[in-house]
Design a protein around this motif. Structure first.
Motif, PDB file in Angstrom:
ATOM      1  N   ALA A   1       0.826  -1.212   0.000  1.00  0.00           N
ATOM      2  CA  ALA A   1       0.000   0.000   0.000  1.00  0.00           C
ATOM      3  C   ALA A   1       0.857   1.258   0.000  1.00  0.00           C
ATOM      4  O   ALA A   1       0.576   2.226  -0.711  1.00  0.00           O
ATOM      5  CB  ALA A   1      -0.936  -0.008   1.210  1.00  0.00           C
ATOM      6  N   ILE A   2       1.919   1.256   0.796  1.00  0.00           N
ATOM      7  CA  ILE A   2       2.804   2.423   0.846  1.00  0.00           C
ATOM      8  C   ILE A   2       3.500   2.630  -0.497  1.00  0.00           C
ATOM      9  O   ILE A   2       3.577   3.743  -1.018  1.00  0.00           O
ATOM     10  CB  ILE A   2       3.830   2.280   1.985  1.00  0.00           C
ATOM     11  N   LEU A   3       3.985   1.542  -1.071  1.00  0.00           N
ATOM     12  CA  LEU A   3       4.707   1.643  -2.341  1.00  0.00           C
ATOM     13  C   LEU A   3       3.813   2.145  -3.471  1.00  0.00           C
ATOM     14  O   LEU A   3       4.289   2.796  -4.404  1.00  0.00           O
ATOM     15  CB  LEU A   3       5.311   0.291  -2.715  1.00  0.00           C
ATOM     16  N   THR A   4       2.520   1.841  -3.402  1.00  0.00           N
ATOM     17  CA  THR A   4       1.623   2.262  -4.482  1.00  0.00           C
ATOM     18  C   THR A   4       0.986   3.624  -4.250  1.00  0.00           C
ATOM     19  O   THR A   4       0.284   4.116  -5.130  1.00  0.00           O
ATOM     20  CB  THR A   4       0.514   1.213  -4.725  1.00  0.00           C
ATOM     21  N   GLY A   5       1.208   4.222  -3.069  1.00  0.00           N
ATOM     22  CA  GLY A   5       0.728   5.586  -2.912  1.00  0.00           C
ATOM     23  C   GLY A   5      -0.001   5.943  -1.641  1.00  0.00           C
ATOM     24  O   GLY A   5      -0.432   7.089  -1.475  1.00  0.00           O
TER      25      GLY A   5
END
Length: 253
Positions: free
Chosen positions: A97-101
């Motif tokens: 989730a963090i990596l995708t935004g």
């Protein structure tokens, strides 16, 4: 002191600024999430955040950025709604989730494990998520107060969560029979006053009307003062509240 004389319009404007507009349904689609993001930009101001399942975090961030709404946060709900996943699964959800935004992670505390007497997994899970968030994302922990129910149990979980570094305590997923109650909000507020003045809280689940929003705004304002009513300290998580607020502000939903 609570400002109970404030007009409906004033309270509605405050609630709109604090609103975490939510869609956390198993059948959510890309089209629904895009529409949710668009709805968060209203003629009378923008909501504070959009809360979605982890698989939609990237879409929500791209949509909001395309609408020039970078200040609206994207919150990804992990371990949702049962709180029953293992730590490795939660870590994987969080990192993706963090990596995708995602700007913020909303972790559902393993409330059933807590009720069964396993206090270790909750502490370990919050610590693991906090480590992954680091400086990249803000961590909310949803307690599911309607299941924990006992005031001392809720308070003990609040203490654990605060000590492990959560930035927000949240009352409920909205998926249980009992969601947010004034008693639960009061317990969270008092735990924050005792241990975590840097920590905020989110009232979510069963916050559908202006009057329900008013009750929680006034409780926070009475305990911490009017300057505490900002998006880094308080949120109202809801799917349907926005429509009632817009009507109060003279805007057709």
């Amino acid at each position: 002191m609570s400002r109970i004389s404030e007009s409906d319009e004033v309270i509605a404007q405050k609630a709109l600024r604090l609103l975490e507009l939510t869609s956390l349904n198993a059948d959510d689609t890309a089209e629904r999430i895009v529409a949710l993001c668009q709805k968060g930009l209203t003629p009378v101001g923008d909501v504070a955040a959009i809360c979605v399942l982890p698989r939609f975090a990237g879409l929500a961030r791209r949509t909001l950025d395309g609408l020039f709404a970078r200040d609206i946060k994207v919150v990804a709900a992990v371990n949702f709604p049962s709180g029953g996943a293992g730590i490795a699964t939660v870590e994987s959800e969080t990192e993706a989730a963090i990596l995708t935004g995602a700007d913020e992670i909303d972790l559902v505390f393993p409330f059933r494990a807590q009720m069964a007497g396993n206090r270790h997994i909750g502490r370990a899970m919050v610590a693991a998520c906090k480590a992954l968030c680091g400086e990249r994302a803000t961590l909310t922990v949803t307690l599911e107060t309607g299941v924990l129910r006992d005031p001392q149990t809720i308070h003990d979980v609040c203490r654990t969560v605060i000590r492990e570094g959560a930035a927000f305590l949240k009352t409920s997923t909205g998926k249980q029979i009992i969601s947010t109650t004034p008693q639960a909000v009061r317990i969270l507020i008092e735990a924050i006053a005792e241990l975590g003045p840097h920590v905020g809280f989110k009232a979510a689940g069963n916050v559908r009307s202006l009057e329900e929003a008013r009750a929680y705004i006034e409780m926070a304002q009475a305990r911490f003062g009017p300057f505490w009513l900002e998006t880094g300290k308080m949120r109202l998580g809801a799917a349907s509240l926005l429509d009632d607020l817009l009507v109060q502000l003279g805007v057709s939903p």
